[in-house]
Design a protein around this motif. Structure first.
Motif, PDB file in Angstrom:
ATOM      1  N   LEU A  23       0.833  -1.207   0.000  1.00 26.95           N
ATOM      2  CA  LEU A  23       0.000   0.000   0.000  1.00 26.95           C
ATOM      3  C   LEU A  23       0.866   1.255   0.000  1.00 26.95           C
ATOM      4  N   ALA A  24       1.953   1.223   0.757  1.00 31.99           N
ATOM      5  CA  ALA A  24       2.836   2.389   0.829  1.00 31.99           C
ATOM      6  C   ALA A  24       3.477   2.678  -0.525  1.00 31.99           C
ATOM      7  N   LEU A  25       3.865   1.619  -1.242  1.00 34.87           N
ATOM      8  CA  LEU A  25       4.494   1.815  -2.542  1.00 34.87           C
ATOM      9  C   LEU A  25       3.495   2.313  -3.575  1.00 34.87           C
ATOM     10  N   ALA A  26       2.249   1.921  -3.413  1.00 32.56           N
ATOM     11  CA  ALA A  26       1.231   2.308  -4.373  1.00 32.56           C
ATOM     12  C   ALA A  26       0.694   3.706  -4.109  1.00 32.56           C
ATOM     13  N   TRP A  27       0.907   4.235  -2.899  1.00 31.96           N
ATOM     14  CA  TRP A  27       0.332   5.530  -2.539  1.00 31.96           C
ATOM     15  C   TRP A  27       1.062   6.646  -3.287  1.00 31.96           C
ATOM     16  N   PRO A  28       0.320   7.556  -3.954  1.00 30.01           N
ATOM     17  CA  PRO A  28       0.994   8.618  -4.717  1.00 30.01           C
ATOM     18  C   PRO A  28       1.752   9.556  -3.791  1.00 30.01           C
ATOM     19  N   VAL A  29       2.986   9.841  -4.172  1.00 30.64           N
ATOM     20  CA  VAL A  29       3.813  10.746  -3.393  1.00 30.64           C
ATOM     21  C   VAL A  29       4.020  12.021  -4.196  1.00 30.64           C
ATOM     22  N   GLN A  30       3.706  13.163  -3.590  1.00 25.66           N
ATOM     23  CA  GLN A  30       3.857  14.434  -4.275  1.00 25.66           C
ATOM     24  C   GLN A  30       5.330  14.855  -4.231  1.00 25.66           C
ATOM     25  N   ALA A  31       5.884  15.085  -5.410  1.00 26.49           N
ATOM     26  CA  ALA A  31       7.295  15.473  -5.476  1.00 26.49           C
ATOM     27  C   ALA A  31       7.483  16.879  -4.929  1.00 26.49           C
ATOM     28  N   VAL A  32       8.560  17.077  -4.213  1.00 22.58           N
ATOM     29  CA  VAL A  32       8.888  18.388  -3.684  1.00 22.58           C
ATOM     30  C   VAL A  32       9.754  19.116  -4.715  1.00 22.58           C
ATOM     31  N   ALA A  33       9.283  20.261  -5.166  1.00 24.39           N
ATOM     32  CA  ALA A  33       9.995  20.999  -6.208  1.00 24.39           C
ATOM     33  C   ALA A  33      11.304  21.554  -5.667  1.00 24.39           C
ATOM     34  N   ARG A  34      12.358  21.412  -6.456  1.00 22.18           N
ATOM     35  CA  ARG A  34      13.654  21.962  -6.076  1.00 22.18           C
ATOM     36  C   ARG A  34      13.688  23.445  -6.418  1.00 22.18           C
ATOM     37  N   THR A  35      14.224  24.241  -5.521  1.00 20.59           N
ATOM     38  CA  THR A  35      14.332  25.669  -5.774  1.00 20.59           C
ATOM     39  C   THR A  35      15.431  25.929  -6.797  1.00 20.59           C
ATOM     40  N   ARG A  36      15.061  26.575  -7.892  1.00 25.08           N
ATOM     41  CA  ARG A  36      16.025  26.874  -8.952  1.00 25.08           C
ATOM     42  C   ARG A  36      16.788  28.156  -8.605  1.00 25.08           C
ATOM     43  N   LEU A  37      18.068  28.164  -8.897  1.00 25.58           N
ATOM     44  CA  LEU A  37      18.899  29.343  -8.676  1.00 25.58           C
ATOM     45  C   LEU A  37      19.148  30.032 -10.009  1.00 25.58           C
ATOM     46  N   ILE A  38      18.739  31.283 -10.087  1.00 26.40           N
ATOM     47  CA  ILE A  38      18.929  32.100 -11.284  1.00 26.40           C
ATOM     48  C   ILE A  38      19.865  33.250 -10.919  1.00 26.40           C
ATOM     49  N   TRP A  39      20.859  33.486 -11.756  1.00 30.19           N
ATOM     50  CA  TRP A  39      21.789  34.583 -11.516  1.00 30.19           C
ATOM     51  C   TRP A  39      21.583  35.637 -12.584  1.00 30.19           C
ATOM     52  N   ALA A  40      21.127  36.817 -12.171  1.00 29.94           N
ATOM     53  CA  ALA A  40      20.963  37.938 -13.097  1.00 29.94           C
ATOM     54  C   ALA A  40      22.281  38.692 -13.149  1.00 29.94           C
ATOM     55  N   PHE A  41      23.049  38.453 -14.199  1.00 30.28           N
ATOM     56  CA  PHE A  41      24.405  38.974 -14.331  1.00 30.28           C
ATOM     57  C   PHE A  41      24.376  40.143 -15.303  1.00 30.28           C
ATOM     58  N   GLY A  42      24.509  41.348 -14.765  1.00 28.40           N
ATOM     59  CA  GLY A  42      24.380  42.490 -15.654  1.00 28.40           C
ATOM     60  C   GLY A  42      24.868  43.775 -15.045  1.00 28.40           C
ATOM     61  N   ASP A  43      24.211  44.868 -15.452  1.00 29.42           N
ATOM     62  CA  ASP A  43      24.602  46.204 -15.019  1.00 29.42           C
ATOM     63  C   ASP A  43      23.520  46.798 -14.120  1.00 29.42           C
ATOM     64  N   SER A  44      23.333  48.112 -14.189  1.00 26.53           N
ATOM     65  CA  SER A  44      22.385  48.770 -13.284  1.00 26.53           C
ATOM     66  C   SER A  44      20.939  48.327 -13.511  1.00 26.53           C
ATOM     67  N   LEU A  45      20.623  47.836 -14.698  1.00 30.50           N
ATOM     68  CA  LEU A  45      19.246  47.416 -14.982  1.00 30.50           C
ATOM     69  C   LEU A  45      18.879  46.168 -14.188  1.00 30.50           C
ATOM     70  N   THR A  46      19.823  45.255 -14.019  1.00 24.68           N
ATOM     71  CA  THR A  46      19.557  44.089 -13.173  1.00 24.68           C
ATOM     72  C   THR A  46      19.848  44.393 -11.714  1.00 24.68           C
ATOM     73  N   ALA A  47      20.733  45.360 -11.459  1.00 19.95           N
ATOM     74  CA  ALA A  47      21.069  45.706 -10.078  1.00 19.95           C
ATOM     75  C   ALA A  47      19.914  46.394  -9.361  1.00 19.95           C
ATOM     76  N   GLY A  48      18.991  46.999 -10.129  1.00 16.32           N
ATOM     77  CA  GLY A  48      17.886  47.728  -9.501  1.00 16.32           C
ATOM     78  C   GLY A  48      18.280  49.135  -9.096  1.00 16.32           C
ATOM     79  N   TYR A  49      19.065  49.792  -9.930  1.00 13.50           N
ATOM     80  CA  TYR A  49      19.579  51.126  -9.618  1.00 13.50           C
ATOM     81  C   TYR A  49      18.435  52.096  -9.301  1.00 13.50           C
ATOM     82  N   GLY A  50      18.593  52.821  -8.184  1.00 13.57           N
ATOM     83  CA  GLY A  50      17.629  53.851  -7.807  1.00 13.57           C
ATOM     84  C   GLY A  50      16.362  53.341  -7.168  1.00 13.57           C
ATOM     85  N   LEU A  51      16.288  52.041  -6.902  1.00 13.72           N
ATOM     86  CA  LEU A  51      15.059  51.451  -6.371  1.00 13.72           C
ATOM     87  C   LEU A  51      15.318  50.751  -5.042  1.00 13.72           C
ATOM     88  N   PRO A  52      14.307  50.678  -4.168  1.00 10.01           N
ATOM     89  CA  PRO A  52      14.444  49.830  -2.986  1.00 10.01           C
ATOM     90  C   PRO A  52      14.638  48.381  -3.425  1.00 10.01           C
TER      91      PRO A  52
END
Length: 218
Positions: A23-52
């Motif tokens: 029964l345990a093997l047959a019971w559906p298990v909800q997969a836990v989503a892995r947190t993806r890491l995104i790196w915004a590599f750029g200039d002031s536009l990605t840095a958020g210049y002038g903004l909180p």
């Protein structure tokens, strides 16, 4: 020797254990989503210049992805004023500072090269080396393009704007053609300096690029 007709001791317990395991093997298990890491590599536009911080590009992009059900963390790799050459010089220590290999790098560079009127070939050479470094480390890239200011003339515009599709083809990476699409030239969406998007402008940038980010992560 006469074979015993009695059931083995604890036989029913064994059968119960097997049933529970099945029964345990047959019971559906909800997969836990892995947190993806995104790196915004750029200039002031990605840095958020002038903004909180909460209203800058990386924070708004992370919030939009999470709202859409994609577990993601967007690390801010933007430095105001950076040319492509300056970004290339800090690329490797920036990657080490993340503490993990990103699932995606958004490369948004070239605007400061253009605003300073630097040769397009120079910007292209530095962006080329940046993309080569990501490829050598098997890090997927979404390349964000930039357009030129009208006062630089058609020849400069043609040479500069061709950088992005050329490199996207060379490295077979997806291209988001213009990072400031829907925002550039719109006074209500730009800060007082006439260059950087305000929070409403950033929201439009994020809304435009989110489908490309999702596709690149897939």
């Amino acid at each position: 020797m006469e074979q015993s007709s009695r059931a083995p001791r604890y036989g029913w317990q064994g059968r119960l254990v097997h049933l529970l395991l099945a029964l345990a093997l047959a019971w559906p298990v909800q997969a836990v989503a892995r947190t993806r890491l995104i790196w915004a590599f750029g200039d002031s536009l990605t840095a958020g210049y002038g903004l909180p911080p909460a209203q800058g590009f990386t924070a708004q992009l992370e919030a939009a992805l999470n709202r859409d059900g994609m577990a993601a963390r967007v690390a801010n790799g933007g430095v105001a004023g950076d040319t492509a050459a300056q970004a290339r010089a800090r690329l490797l220590w920036g990657l080490r500072g993340l503490g993990a290999v990103p699932d995606l790098a958004i490369v948004e560079l070239g605007a400061n090269d253009m605003l300073r009127g630097l040769p397009p070939a120079q910007a292209q050479a530095n962006l080329d080396m940046i993309l080569a470094a990501f490829r050598a480390r098997h890090i997927p890239v979404l390349l964000a393009g930039m357009r030129t200011a009208p006062n630089l003339g058609p020849d400069y515009a043609h040479a500069f704007e061709a950088i992005y599709p050329t490199l996207a083809r060379k490295y077979r990476v997806p291209l988001y053609p213009f990072f400031l699409a829907g925002v550039a030239g719109q006074r209500a969406l730009i800060q007082g300096d006439g260059l950087h998007p305000n929070p409403k402008g950033v929201a439009i940038v994020v809304r435009g690029i989110v489908p490309s980010v999702k596709a690149a992560l897939r």
